[in-house]
Design a protein around this motif. Structure first.
Motif, PDB file in Angstrom:
ATOM      1  N   VAL A   1       0.853  -1.170   0.078  1.00  0.00           N
ATOM      2  CA  VAL A   1       0.064  -0.070   0.018  1.00  0.00           C
ATOM      3  C   VAL A   1       0.959   1.055   0.035  1.00  0.00           C
ATOM      4  N   ASN A   2       2.219   1.191   0.453  1.00  0.00           N
ATOM      5  CA  ASN A   2       3.093   2.298   0.318  1.00  0.00           C
ATOM      6  C   ASN A   2       3.830   2.231  -0.773  1.00  0.00           C
ATOM      7  N   ARG A   3       3.358   1.534  -1.984  1.00  0.00           N
ATOM      8  CA  ARG A   3       4.081   1.607  -3.225  1.00  0.00           C
ATOM      9  C   ARG A   3       5.565   0.907  -3.147  1.00  0.00           C
ATOM     10  N   ASP A   4       5.973   0.395  -2.099  1.00  0.00           N
ATOM     11  CA  ASP A   4       7.277  -0.147  -2.018  1.00  0.00           C
ATOM     12  C   ASP A   4       7.271  -1.532  -3.037  1.00  0.00           C
ATOM     13  N   LYS A   5       8.417  -1.816  -3.731  1.00  0.00           N
ATOM     14  CA  LYS A   5       8.658  -2.900  -4.616  1.00  0.00           C
ATOM     15  C   LYS A   5       8.555  -4.272  -3.674  1.00  0.00           C
ATOM     16  N   GLU A   6       7.667  -5.370  -3.907  1.00  0.00           N
ATOM     17  CA  GLU A   6       7.813  -6.179  -3.329  1.00  0.00           C
ATOM     18  C   GLU A   6       7.846  -7.712  -4.317  1.00  0.00           C
ATOM     19  N   GLY A   7       9.290  -8.265  -4.621  1.00  0.00           N
ATOM     20  CA  GLY A   7       9.228  -9.486  -5.270  1.00  0.00           C
ATOM     21  C   GLY A   7       9.453  -8.949  -6.806  1.00  0.00           C
ATOM     22  N   ASP A   8       9.898  -9.919  -7.713  1.00  0.00           N
ATOM     23  CA  ASP A   8      10.005  -9.683  -9.079  1.00  0.00           C
ATOM     24  C   ASP A   8       8.820  -9.464  -9.832  1.00  0.00           C
ATOM     25  N   ASN A   9       8.855  -9.006 -11.127  1.00  0.00           N
ATOM     26  CA  ASN A   9       7.921  -8.864 -12.157  1.00  0.00           C
ATOM     27  C   ASN A   9       7.136 -10.428 -12.236  1.00  0.00           C
ATOM     28  N   PHE A  10       6.177 -10.560 -12.334  1.00  0.00           N
ATOM     29  CA  PHE A  10       5.146 -11.667 -12.538  1.00  0.00           C
ATOM     30  C   PHE A  10       4.522 -11.675 -13.828  1.00  0.00           C
TER      31      PHE A  10
END
Length: 843
Positions: free
Chosen positions: A377-386
């Motif tokens: 929700v804070n627009r932080d990246k989590e993980g790789d593209n999927f």
């Protein structure tokens, strides 16, 4: 000069007299007649039978050449108003034929094969009606309608209140801002601080063509007077996205921030793009399952439903059981439910919004595709593209096959399943999902998850299993959400183990009782289980002269994060002679047991209220709850008093603001960002319009917004003729529209405003316009018909206004109304100034 006697009642019979004069020519209305009708004027009750002009009625279905705004009515379906030119055909110089342009023809709902057969005339701008044998078209100016009859074999599939895609309306360009605001104050009677809370959520957006640009927001403000804590403020734009319908694909395209919508995989937040089949585009009987949220409020309370930190729905509810049923069926996954009482106590639990058995209509293919970058929700990246996709195929009348996959650099999952329509025994589906996850410093972790879903309607015993399901996941199985959490924290928590869900309803009509059960049981490999049970029993019966006495029993249990909340609500109510209801309830929870007597009534169709007095272990208490369906917002207010405990007040408002080039307004809106309809009464204010809920009234500009219109579902708005002001007449009181999701529709009502008066019309030479002449205002709207000896009952009269009286093609005169009109004068004498044919043509 003596004036002839005339009454509005007598003139009201004029049209009926003309109909009788048609004799045996009624069948001519099936199509445009090429022969003039000979009227038997002897049946008309007029004094001067020589001064009669019925040219406008001499040919059944005849419409003078020109362009008209007419409501399009195809078979039994009413479509939006269109501009229809009427041309003179080459084979009938005295006739006229309506011209259906290619754009209008596209709205008729013809099949692809039928469209290939069409031929055109008038420079390929008008449909040749003979190209579809059996098709008939008739214009009727008396009802401002164009009637189109088409054999069903040429039509696309339709269902009651549902139109094919060719008739869907994308609406007009608009700016909108919707909100749901809740405010509460709490004052303890003993120690503590007064607290003030304001929270809200909503949607801001722009519509451009088929595109919907949206921004979801939520905010909260907390303040405790006298405390050392600072005011807590929080405003968050938690989602920016754009979407549009793709009717040709039966799908919805979304760009931006979204939550994965899947029948096979758990939901998670990401930024990217998705394309998925939209079940809302199907007829209503083929649409999907929408989750329900139930619970029991101990006092006036605020219910907040969220998912992964995003507030989806919030509402203030009165004490007792509540049942929220208007959530979108696009919501999937686990929902967080929080019930916040006015004294600050909070009850929390989770519900799984499991889907019905995954079945697809024979021959159909449903799909869901998505790709992007997981984030929070804070627009932080989590993980790789999927990238992810799933597909369901209706093999035949009984079987469906479905499969899906999701993949990124370090996480993959694949799923496959089968569904079976068991006919009399319900519907069943089974699927298997295998995950492959690789965390830092670990080998690949493999695990499986197995799910069975079932649904059945038992008509013979009047009961329904709306959903029943079981899912088992192995210890090493990881959903995408589990993997992202483990990759972020470096700690791998044990995921879900078993999940049982059921939603069951049963009616016992012989004894007047119904049962509703909701059950959700979730176990984990390394943490406490979560459970939620909800049981509701309702019974109606008569006690002597007292009819419709109701008894309701609701029991809830939630076990969430090791905390168990039990609540039981028992109530009975009976109607009073004045239409109100008196009731008694017992509400028991782990916090307290409250006995309460309530009185429920309504002030009018817009406003309801409930008063209650009760007692608990600490003393007496009182509650009040009021709701009002206003034109500009849905407002609720509540108050609570508990002896030696607290005093609390609450206020909520739900609505929106919609602005377009055609106008706009402030209005009610319970589904933020949803579909709505702007209606226009041609600048006439205070016209009541019925849509969803209580009527709304047009503003000073003659505009009103009807909120919460259905998407892809034929909806209706109509003028409330019973509440129409005395100086307003509605020549067209109903409009229908089928809007795409999020659209702002626009429709105009034919409304005439002004005084009504009985008049006598005279020409300068002392004669009067002929019997049957039409009276038209400056907008071309019919306001009356000339009767016997120039008498006419005219509506829509404005001071210093002009009206035209026309008979034949080239004959007419003009009436100028004075500044002051005595509507009580039974025979208002008005002079009608003759007009030339050129002057008539310019009007």
């Amino acid at each position: 000069m003596s004036l002839p006697k005339a009454t509005p009642f007598r003139l009201a019979l004029l049209s009926l007299s003309i109909a009788f004069a048609l004799g045996g020519h009624g069948e001519a209305f099936a199509s445009v007649s090429t022969e003039a009708i000979q009227f038997n004027t002897d049946v008309l009750d007029v004094e001067d039978k020589k001064n009669i002009n019925l040219d406008h009625f001499s040919r059944a279905g005849y419409v003078m050449p020109g362009t008209y705004s007419l409501a399009l009515k195809v078979n039994d379906d009413a479509l939006p108003e269109v501009k229809i030119p009427f041309y003179v055909p080459d084979n009938d110089p005295q006739g006229s034929v309506p011209c259906l342009s290619p754009e209008i023809t596209a709205q008729l709902g013809l099949t692809a094969d039928s469209l290939k057969k069409l031929t055109w005339w008038h420079d390929d701008q008008c449909l040749n009606l003979e190209s579809l044998p059996g098709m008939q078209v008739r214009g009727d100016l008396s009802t401002s309608s164009l009637y189109v009859s088409i054999p069903q074999a040429y039509m696309e599939y339709t269902a009651p209140n549902w139109d094919p895609p060719s008739r869907w309306d994308e609406g007009i360009a608009a700016i909108l801002l919707d909100y749901n605001i809740n405010g509460n104050t709490y004052r303890p009677h003993n120690k503590g601080h007064n607290t003030y809370t304001l929270n809200g959520n909503g949607v801001a957006g722009v519509n451009l063509g088929a595109w919907r640009f949206r921004a979801d927001w939520q905010g909260r403000l907390n303040h405790a007077t006298g405390s050392t804590q600072a005011v807590n403020r929080d405003l968050q734009w938690n989602r920016f996205y754009a979407y549009r319908a793709l009717p040709a694909l039966g799908a919805k395209l979304i760009l931006g921030e979204d939550y994965l919508n899947s029948n096979m995989f758990d939901s998670f937040r990401f930024i990217g793009a998705s394309l998925r089949s939209d079940l809302n585009m199907l007829p209503p009987n083929l649409r999907g399952y929408a989750p329900e949220v139930t619970g029991i409020a101990q006092s006036n309370a605020t219910v907040t439903i969220s998912q992964q930190g995003r507030v989806i729905y919030t509402e203030q509810v009165a004490p007792g059981p509540f049942r929220i049923q208007n959530l979108s069926d696009a919501i999937s996954g686990t929902l967080d439910v929080k019930i916040e009482e006015q004294d600050g106590t909070v009850q929390e639990y989770q519900l799984d919004t499991a889907n019905l058995p995954y079945l697809t209509r024979p021959g159909q293919i449903q799909y869901k595709l998505a790709m992007g970058q997981p984030n929070n929700v804070n627009r932080d990246k989590e993980g790789d593209n999927f990238i992810t996709g799933e597909l369901s195929w209706g093999v035949n009348n009984g079987w469906s096959l479905f499969s899906g996959l999701i993949g990124s650099k370090n996480y993959q999952a694949i799923s496959a399943g089968i569904g079976r329509d068991l006919l009399a025994f319900g519907a069943l589906s089974f699927d298997v999902t295998q995950s492959f996850a690789r965390l830092a410093g670990e080998n690949t972790i493999n695990g499986g998850s197995y799910r069975v879903s079932y649904a059945k309607r038992f008509d013979a015993i009047d009961s329904q299993i709306q959903f029943a399901g079981y899912r088992f996941s192995e210890r090493d199985f990881m959903s995408m959400s589990d993997f992202l959490q483990a990759a972020k924290t470096g700690i791998r928590y044990g995921g879900s183990k078993e999940l049982y869900t059921i939603s069951l309803s049963k009616n016992f009509r012989d004894i007047g009782m119904s049962v509703y059960l909701n059950y959700n049981h979730q176990t984990y490999w390394d943490r406490p289980e979560n459970n939620y049970y909800s049981l509701t029993l309702s019974k109606y019966f008569d006690v002597g002269a007292i009819k419709n006495v109701s008894v309701n029993l609701s029991a809830n249990r939630s076990m969430y994060n090791g905390v168990t909340d039990d609540s039981v609500y028992l109530s009975t109510s009976f109607p009073l002679s004045n239409g109100a209801n008196m009731g008694y309830s017992l509400n028991s929870s782990r916090y307290d047991t409250v006995n309460r007597v309530t009185y429920h009534d309504r002030i009018n169709e817009r406003t309801n209220y409930q008063l209650g007095v009760g007692s608990n272990r600490k003393g007496a208490s009182g509650t009040a709850y009021l709701t009002h369906q206003g034109d500009t917002a849905r407002v609720s207010a509540n108050a609570s008093y508990a002896n030696n405990q607290y005093t609390a007040f609450g206020l909520s408002a739900t609505g929106g603001i919609t602005l377009t080039a055609e106008g706009g307004g402030v209005h009610r809106m319970s589904v933020p960002g949803g579909t709505r309809l702007l209606v226009d009464t041609d600048g006439i204010a205070n016209v009541p319009v019925k849509g969803f809920g209580a009527p709304v009234t047009t503003n000073v500009f003659g505009k009103a917004v009807v909120g919460d219109m259905s998407s892809y579902y034929r909806s209706k708005a109509q003028i409330d003729l019973n509440a129409l002001p005395d100086d307003v007449d509605a020549q067209q009181s109903v409009v229908q529209v089928t809007l795409t999701e999020g659209a702002v529709g626009y429709r105009e009502f034919a409304v005439v405003a002004g005084q009504k008066a009985m008049t006598v019309l005279r020409l300068p030479d002392g004669s009067y316009p002929p019997f049957g002449a039409q009276i038209l205002n400056a907008k071309g709207q019919s306001t009356g018909i000339v009767g016997d000896s120039g008498s006419a009952y005219i509506s829509g009269i404005e001071p210093n206004s002009l009206m035209t009286i026309q008979w034949g093609d080239d004959d007419g005169c003009q009436v100028a109304f004075p500044e002051s009109i005595d509507i009580n004068n039974p025979s208002l004498l008005l002079q009608c100034t003759p007009l030339t044919a050129k002057q008539l043509a310019q009007r």
